[in-house]
Structures are given as structure tokens and as C-alpha cells.
Design a protein around this motif. Structure first.
Motif, short mmCIF file in Angstrom:
data_model
loop_
_atom_site.label_atom_id
_atom_site.label_comp_id
_atom_site.label_asym_id
_atom_site.label_seq_id
_atom_site.Cartn_x
_atom_site.Cartn_y
_atom_site.Cartn_z
N ILE A 29 0.74 -1.18 0.06
CA ILE A 29 0.02 -0.05 -0.06
C ILE A 29 0.86 1.28 -0.03
CG2 ILE A 29 -1.71 1.19 1.35
CD1 ILE A 29 -2.55 -1.17 2.40
N ILE A 30 0.53 2.33 -0.78
CA ILE A 30 1.24 3.37 -0.83
C ILE A 30 0.36 4.52 -0.36
CG2 ILE A 30 2.45 5.03 -2.16
CD1 ILE A 30 2.79 1.31 -3.12
N VAL A 31 0.80 5.49 0.52
CA VAL A 31 -0.33 6.36 0.97
C VAL A 31 0.48 7.92 1.03
CG1 VAL A 31 -1.71 7.16 3.03
CG2 VAL A 31 -0.88 4.81 2.83
N LYS A 32 -0.19 8.63 0.25
CA LYS A 32 0.13 10.04 0.12
C LYS A 32 -0.35 10.87 1.45
CE LYS A 32 1.92 12.51 -3.54
NZ LYS A 32 1.57 13.51 -4.68
N THR A 33 0.79 11.64 2.26
CA THR A 33 0.34 11.99 3.54
C THR A 33 -0.09 13.41 3.46
OG1 THR A 33 2.73 12.19 3.72
CG2 THR A 33 1.58 10.38 4.65
N ASN A 34 0.67 14.28 2.97
CA ASN A 34 0.54 15.94 2.99
C ASN A 34 0.80 16.52 1.39
OD1 ASN A 34 3.45 15.19 3.09
ND2 ASN A 34 3.38 17.35 2.93
N GLY A 35 0.15 17.95 1.46
CA GLY A 35 0.44 18.74 0.39
C GLY A 35 -0.65 18.47 -0.68
N GLY A 36 -0.48 19.12 -1.78
CA GLY A 36 -1.70 18.91 -3.00
C GLY A 36 -0.92 18.86 -3.94
N ALA A 68 -4.50 10.59 1.84
CA ALA A 68 -4.62 10.53 3.60
C ALA A 68 -5.53 11.70 3.69
CB ALA A 68 -3.74 10.41 4.30
N GLN A 69 -5.92 11.96 4.78
CA GLN A 69 -6.66 13.17 5.43
C GLN A 69 -5.72 14.30 5.31
OE1 GLN A 69 -6.95 16.03 8.14
NE2 GLN A 69 -5.59 14.47 8.57
N GLY A 70 -4.61 14.32 5.48
CA GLY A 70 -3.48 15.47 5.48
C GLY A 70 -3.46 16.00 4.11
N ILE A 71 -4.13 15.51 3.09
CA ILE A 71 -3.72 15.83 1.64
C ILE A 71 -4.76 17.03 1.40
CG2 ILE A 71 -4.27 15.38 -0.71
CD1 ILE A 71 -1.78 14.04 -0.01
N VAL A 72 -4.57 17.97 0.63
CA VAL A 72 -5.80 18.87 0.12
C VAL A 72 -5.67 18.60 -1.35
CG1 VAL A 72 -5.77 20.78 1.81
CG2 VAL A 72 -4.10 20.86 -0.06
N MET A 73 -6.99 18.38 -1.88
CA MET A 73 -7.17 17.79 -3.18
C MET A 73 -7.75 18.63 -4.05
SD MET A 73 -9.15 15.92 -5.27
CE MET A 73 -10.45 14.70 -4.54
N ARG A 74 -7.21 18.96 -5.29
CA ARG A 74 -7.69 19.54 -6.33
C ARG A 74 -8.21 18.79 -7.44
NH1 ARG A 74 -4.34 23.39 -10.46
NH2 ARG A 74 -6.06 24.25 -11.55
N SER A 262 1.92 24.96 3.64
CA SER A 262 1.07 25.06 4.70
C SER A 262 0.64 23.65 5.32
CB SER A 262 -0.29 25.62 4.25
OG SER A 262 -0.10 27.00 3.71
N SER A 263 1.44 22.78 4.97
CA SER A 263 1.17 21.23 5.70
C SER A 263 2.32 20.84 6.44
CB SER A 263 0.91 20.21 4.50
OG SER A 263 2.06 20.10 3.71
N GLU A 264 2.08 19.90 7.37
CA GLU A 264 3.19 19.48 8.23
C GLU A 264 4.07 18.40 7.34
OE1 GLU A 264 2.81 19.25 12.73
OE2 GLU A 264 0.96 18.56 11.62
N VAL A 265 5.28 18.32 7.35
CA VAL A 265 5.92 17.62 6.27
C VAL A 265 6.73 16.43 6.87
CG1 VAL A 265 7.96 17.75 4.35
CG2 VAL A 265 6.24 19.73 4.72
N ARG A 266 7.17 16.75 8.27
CA ARG A 266 8.09 15.84 8.88
C ARG A 266 7.52 14.39 9.05
NH1 ARG A 266 6.89 17.72 13.53
NH2 ARG A 266 5.09 18.73 12.55
#
Ligand code: IMP
Length: 462
Positions: A29-36, A68-74, A262-266
Motif C-alpha cells: 500500500i502506498i499512502v500520500k500524506t500531505n500537500g496537494g 490521506a486526510q492530510g492532503i488537500v485535493m484539487r 501550509s502542511s506538516e512535512v516531517r
């Protein structure tokens, strides 16, 4: 340890795509976590280059791929990428993630314009434009925090309620842009004669409503409780990759605020972005052999005279050489990136925040022929020598002088597959990185191809 997190150790664009793709071979499974859609990850598949902004790398190997929830999706960006795959991907989208609509881009654009006007083109470290990717990232996360945003479950829900929310947000943004004394227009980014150009494009409420409603209908089939799915997969012993976006120094809290995303990257932020407890995790920090930065903000070892946008007439020849060789331009915007000498001070800071278990050194071959290679190991700030990085103090970082050690240059390494065969200078570089961070450099990329990689006992899921 069945979770592996991949994080950019510096300012992004470290070449996460190649490493992510390599570990995906073994992953379930590959999960994208943050950003957009600000992120643009380039993958080399055979002799083809594929750039994905939103889809996780897993789609290239037909693996379960999650946003994931941490993404903002266009949505229109995601639909465009899905069309390339005939919508036939094993994708899951968390209902809680927030949606970026055109008015978010308009607000991002207006704020950057207003900041530029205020700073009158002066590249100050505080104030002045951030140099965002104009992808509406800040405004999208801002609406999430102010509890006015539209989530994926809203996009796929009741049409009338969705339209009401879109209208309310559109009008809210319109009000802010009006206060700035600007027009509500979209940024239309283009490359004309090799130059990055932004033109105004019209925007209407009807367009936003239609886009939201139609994309919701198209994307609904992918809805999945990502947090639950990942936890269940973990319990079942599945191998999971968390694919981070951007780089640690762009982290909203610990980066060079306000010149950040504007997202948490760590790496540890991936737990909350996905919505799972702090389970054992391996994390790979991706470090490009030389740092680059798009957007404004201080880069202590900058070889481009701190100029943003880049002004090649004042750039050091080493920066020009690396930029040309490495095609160091933003995958999302096409803007030339600033280049610096390698900097162990920022790498140590990044390690302290992320707790990497491994480092992946990328684009190492691009340093070949540069002799000597200067590596920054300490800073001098106001007459004091330090190896601490104060990411928050942009004024002090602007006054900081880098202190270098010199490492002998090396020739072509693109054909080397075994660490022992690397030239002495190259090994010294790797050793210095390991000594500075206490972390093994277990992946070394010596060219763009999948095969051009040296693995040094790297076990992604053990
Ligand atoms: P935003 O994320 O578009 O708001 O941009 C904020 C800052 O992060 C700017 O300096 C951008 O250039 C930078 N940035 C955003 N995404 C990336 C990326 O994927 N790679 C490198 N820099 C990025």
C-alpha cells in the motif's frame, strides 16, 4: 517494521520519486500524506518520464494507492491524472481530506500579487511574496482550520448543500480579494520562450459549482476510510509506504516560516495526517547532493546570491552548471531553482526533527567534475560559530556565513553499482554526511534510471 515513511530532508525536490518507486516494488500500500497539487513528483518508467501531482506513486505499479486526510485535493487535477490511467487505478480517498477549488488559487494568487506590490520587487526575507506554486495550498488548509472548508465527503454528498458551501466560500474569498484592491482571477501559468509567465484567467461562481458537483460524481467511487484501512493493513502485516511531499524546511511549524508550505512535512507528522497511532516506523530522509529551493527565503550556502527569482547574471558558475545538468526547474511551475553547496547544518536539523533511520543521497552524479566540492559544516552568525540551525530566525539566517570543508572532486560515477568502487572524494562526502547525522546513507542514486542506484544493505520493511 511494515511502515516506511519517505520524507524530503531539505526544501523539497530531492528526488523522492525514484526512491519511492524503488521501495514500492516490495510494498502493498502506498499512502500520500500531505500537500496537494503543489508537489510534482517525476518518475522515470522505462524511457518515459511521468509527472504526478496528486496520485500516489503506487498507481505506476498497480498497488493500492491512498490519499490521506492530510492532503488537500484539487479535483480537476486529480481527474486529469486519472484520465491518463483510464480511471483504472486502485485508489482510495479519505472522506475527511479537504478540497481545493479555483477560488483558493485565486486567493493564493491575489495574496502573492499584493505582497509583491508591497515589497516592490525587493527580495526581503520577511514580507514580500513567498513564491508559492499558486496551487491554492495555503487558502485550502486555512479553510480547514477555520472549519469552513469543503471535504471530500461534502464533494460527494448532497448537491444543494455542496453548492451552498461553494457559494459561501466563493463570496468569502471575493471579499478578501476586494479588500486587497485586486480582481478575482485565476493564475494561468505558462512557459513562453523558456520563461515562466503567469497570466490572469477568468473565474466564475458557476464554474466552481459545476466543477465541484461534476468531479464529486466522478470521484465518489474512490472514497475509502484511509485511517481505518491503513491500521487494518498494519495489523495484517502488510507493507505500507507513507509518501511525503515537499521537504522538512518547508514544514508549516518547523520550516523557515513564513516562507513555507501550509502542511506538516516531517516524518512523525505522517501519523496524524493518516490518522493512526505512533506505530513503529522506518523513515528515509531523501537528501539531494546539493540543496535547491524554489520560492523566497534564506539559503545560507546559496550560489545564486540569494536572488529570487533566480538572476543568472549574478549566479556562481557552479550553480549554473548544476541547474543546467540537473534541469533544476519546478515540476509544477517550471521556475528555475536556487542552488547551494551541500549543507550539513540543515541536514542535522532535519534529522533531529524526523529521526530518519536511513538517508538516501540523490543526484550524486551531478557533482562530478566539480573540484573541490565545498561542504558547509558550521555557520558563523554575528561573529559566533555554531552548528545549530535556527529555522525560525530568517533575519539571522540572512546574516549567516557558511563555513566550509573542501572535499576532492570526482569523475563520472553513473556506471558504479557498488559502494566500494566509488572514488575517494565521493566516499568522503558520504562519510561526512553519516558523521554529521549519525544515520547510514543506505541508498545512493548515481543517475536517473531505476538501475542507477547503489543499495548499501537497505531493508525497507525490516
Ligand atoms: P505552496 O506550497 O504552493 O503554498 O508554496 C509555499 C512554498 O513551498 C514556496 O516556496 C514553494 O516554492 C514551496 N513548495 C511547495 N511545493 C513544493 C515542492 O513540491 N517542491 C519544492 N518546493 C515547494
Amino acid at each position: 517494521m511494515p511502515i516506511l515513511t519517505i520524507v524530503g530532508a531539505l526544501w523539497g525536490d530531492e528526488g523522492k520519486g525514484k526512491v519511492t518507486d524503488a521501495v514500492n516494488e516490495e510494498a502493498d500500500i502506498i499512502v500520500k500524506t500531505n500537500g496537494g497539487s503543489n508537489a510534482g513528483t517525476t518518475y522515470v518508467v522505462g524511457d518515459k518520464k511521468v509527472v504526478l501531482h496528486l496520485l500516489p506513486a503506487g498507481v505506476l505499479r498497480n498497488k493500492r494507492s491512498l490519499l490521506a486526510q492530510g492532503i488537500v485535493m484539487r479535483p480537476e487535477q486529480l481527474c486529469k491524472e486519472l484520465e491518463e490511467f483510464n480511471w483504472d487505478v486502485n485508489l482510495g480517498i479519505d472522506p475527511r481530506l479537504h478540497i481545493t477549488l479555483p477560488y483558493h488559487l485565486a486567493l493564493d494568487y491575489a495574496r502573492e500579487k499584493a505582497a509583491d506590490i508591497k515589497a516592490k520587487g525587493n527580495n526581503r526575507t520577511e514580507g514580500g511574496a513567498i513564491g508559492t506554486t499558486l496551487s491554492g495550498i495555503g487558502p485550502s488548509y486555512e479553510q480547514q482550520k477555520s472549519r469552513a472548508g469543503i471535504r471530500f465527503c461534502d464533494l460527494c454528498g448532497d448537491e444543494n448543500k455542496l453548492k451552498q458551501k461553494v457559494k459561501a466560500n466563493y463570496e468569502y474569498v471575493q471579499g478578501i480579494i476586494k479588500q486587497l484592491g485586486l480582481e478575482m482571477v485565476m493564475p494561468d501559468r505558462k512557459i513562453i520562450d523558456g520563461k515562466y509567465v503567469i497570466e490572469d484567467a477568468p473565474l466564475s461562481l458557476e464554474h466552481c459549482e459545476q466543477l465541484a458537483v461534476e468531479s464529486g460524481k466522478k470521484l465518489k467511487r474512490y472514497m475509502a476510510d484511509v485511517a481505518y484501512e491503513v491500521l487494518t493493513a498494519y495489523k495484517d502485516g502488510k507493507k505500507i509506504v507513507f509518501q511525503g511531499a515537499q521537504g522538512t524546511l518547508l514544514d508549516i511549524g518547523f520550516g523557515n516560516y513564513p516562507k513555507v508550505t501550509s502542511s506538516e512535512v516531517r516524518a512523525p507528522a505522517a501519523y496524524t495526517a493518516v490518522g493512526i497511532p505512533a506505530l513503529p516506523m522506518k523513515s528515509v530522509g531523501i537528501v539531494k547532493a546539493y540543496p535547491t529551493k524554489v520560492g523566497s527565503g534564506p539559503v545560507v550556502t546559496c550560489l545564486d546570491c540569494q536572488k529570487w527569482p533566480v538572476d543568472e547574471s549574478v549566479s556562481d558558475p557552479v550553480a549554473k552548471l548544476i541547474r543546467e545538468r540537473g534541469q533544476e526547474r519546478g515540476a509544477t511551475t517550471g521556475r528555475p531553482r536556487r542552488v547551494g553547496w551541500p549543507d550539513m547544518v540543515i541536514l542535522k536539523y532535519s534529522q533531529n526533527l524526523n529521526g530518519f533511520t536511513d538517508l538516501a543521497l540523490t543526484r550524486f552524479d551531478l557533482l562530478s567534475g566539480i573540484n573541490p566540492i565545498k561542504v558547509c559544516t558550521a555557520y558563523e552568525v554575528d561573529g559566533k560559530v555554531t552548528d545549530k540551525y535556527h529555522a525560525w530566525d530568517l533575519d539571522a539566517l540572512t546574516r549567516t556565513k557558511p563555513l566550509y570543508v573542501e572535499i576532492p572532486g570526482f569523475g563520472d560515477i553513473t556506471g558504479i553499482r557498488n559502494y566500494e568502487e566509488l572514488p575517494e572524494g565521493a566516499k568522503k562526502f558520504v562519510e561526512l554526511m553519516e558523521k554529521s547525522t549519525g544515520v547510514p546513507v543506505s541508498i545512493i542514486s548515481v543517475g536517473p534510471e531505476r538501475s542507477q542506484t547503489i543499495f548499501r544493505g537497505f531493508k525497507p520493511f525490516e
